[in-house]
Design a protein around this motif. Sequence first.
Motif, PDB file in Angstrom:
ATOM      1  N   MET A 247     -75.790  92.736  -5.890  1.00  0.00           N
ATOM      2  CA  MET A 247     -75.847  94.195  -5.800  1.00  0.00           C
ATOM      3  C   MET A 247     -76.524  94.794  -7.031  1.00  0.00           C
ATOM      4  O   MET A 247     -77.289  95.760  -6.921  1.00  0.00           O
ATOM      5  CB  MET A 247     -74.434  94.766  -5.642  1.00  0.00           C
ATOM      6  CG  MET A 247     -74.418  96.254  -5.377  1.00  0.00           C
ATOM      7  SD  MET A 247     -75.119  96.692  -3.763  1.00  0.00           S
ATOM      8  CE  MET A 247     -73.665  96.524  -2.737  1.00  0.00           C
ATOM      9  N   PRO A 276     -74.572  95.142   1.957  1.00  0.00           N
ATOM     10  CA  PRO A 276     -73.959  94.047   1.201  1.00  0.00           C
ATOM     11  C   PRO A 276     -73.091  93.191   2.103  1.00  0.00           C
ATOM     12  O   PRO A 276     -72.473  93.678   3.049  1.00  0.00           O
ATOM     13  CB  PRO A 276     -73.103  94.783   0.157  1.00  0.00           C
ATOM     14  CG  PRO A 276     -72.763  96.090   0.799  1.00  0.00           C
ATOM     15  CD  PRO A 276     -73.889  96.429   1.718  1.00  0.00           C
ATOM     16  N   VAL A 288     -77.194  90.647  -0.515  1.00  0.00           N
ATOM     17  CA  VAL A 288     -77.496  92.029  -0.150  1.00  0.00           C
ATOM     18  C   VAL A 288     -78.805  92.036   0.630  1.00  0.00           C
ATOM     19  O   VAL A 288     -79.816  91.502   0.158  1.00  0.00           O
ATOM     20  CB  VAL A 288     -77.620  92.939  -1.384  1.00  0.00           C
ATOM     21  CG1 VAL A 288     -78.031  94.344  -0.964  1.00  0.00           C
ATOM     22  CG2 VAL A 288     -76.303  92.990  -2.153  1.00  0.00           C
TER      23      VAL A 288
END
Length: 418
Positions: A247, A276, A288
């Motif tokens: 992320m 995600p 992600v």
Amino acid sequence: MTPSTTPTATATVSGLMRDISGIGQDKTRGGYSRPVFSTAETDLRHWFTEQAARRGLDVGTDRNGIVWAWWDTATGARQNAVVTGSHLDSVPGGGEFDGPLGVASALIAVDILRRRGLRPRRPLAIAVFPEEEGSRFGVACLGSRLLTGAIAADKARNLRDLDGNTYADVAAANGQDPRHMGTDRRTLQQLGVFVELHVEQGRGLVDLHQPVAIGSSILGHGRWKLTVNGQGNHAGTTLMKDRKDPMIAAAKIMVGIRDTAKNYRDARATVGRLQPVPGGTNVIASRVDMWIDLRHPRDEITAALAESIHLNAQVVAAEEGCTVSFGVESLSQTVHFDTGLRNQLQTLLPDAPVLDTGAGHDAGILTGHIPTAMLFVRNPTGISHSPDELVEDDDAEKGAAALADALAGLLGAAQVIG
């Protein structure tokens, strides 16, 4: 068939749009969410079928899910047809007019031609294309791509939505036989020209103080999927120094996409969807997925922009202990609409300016097979793919009248005698 006269004698574009204004309203996002094969989109298909039947048009759905409504000539031969229409699906939380305006205007254009006492010397068809936005299965203009062979049937059948449903399975549940999807040369051979009316998705007509424009070209554009792979782990027990958090890498990559696009004049780059996995609040993601929309008038610049984004993403991901994969999901080159057809429309609509667009359309897919053109109707907000999209009633009727003028000229329509 000859269109009937009684049910639609006083119909208007704005009236038809009000008829469907309650279908697919999105109470969470605002605007409308009408993905392909949803209840909302299916209801709109039924609405169109009913409206076309009221006009005496011969309605049917082909093997690729495209709905056709035919106004035949006296001979009944379906060759060299003049085609108009658009789509009924929407992006999530989209505007009211993107797609349905072109469908409603096509129906009203038939009414206008009928009231003028005209009959076509060429057949006229209204087409409603499925999954134009690509909001459910990720490939824009999927119906017209299948029709023309721009996407392989097997690839289309195996596309999946966010719930894991394949396009084939969902289509089958809605009455289609997915085994027969794919290039339809027989239908293509029936088509002569295609003119798509659409709400303008920008400010060109606002600044020119005109209600209707003729399209000149569509910017090249594509969609890429970029996946950042990291290490999923516990949010509470994993120290910051021990993380391989995709992320964080994805966030840096997104900023990099914006900054990279700024280096290319006239480029547009958008990350419109981020997912995600697994998506828990107290979980460091294992990967992600992001979807990137890239556009530029020059196809080589679009390709260079995509390559720059990929290279930068690899560097950024490595800094976070992650890796990336990058692949194209759909790609459309810059489209220049047929010059001869555009010139003919300029003769028929002498007050209409000529504008290009950065938005993709089914007309752009069909242009490699038949002459295509577009008409744009003024959007006073200049905003689209948003609840703020707008067409004023008077402009909607002017758009339908302009479409009727264009169709009459292309059809070689003749005054009915007696």
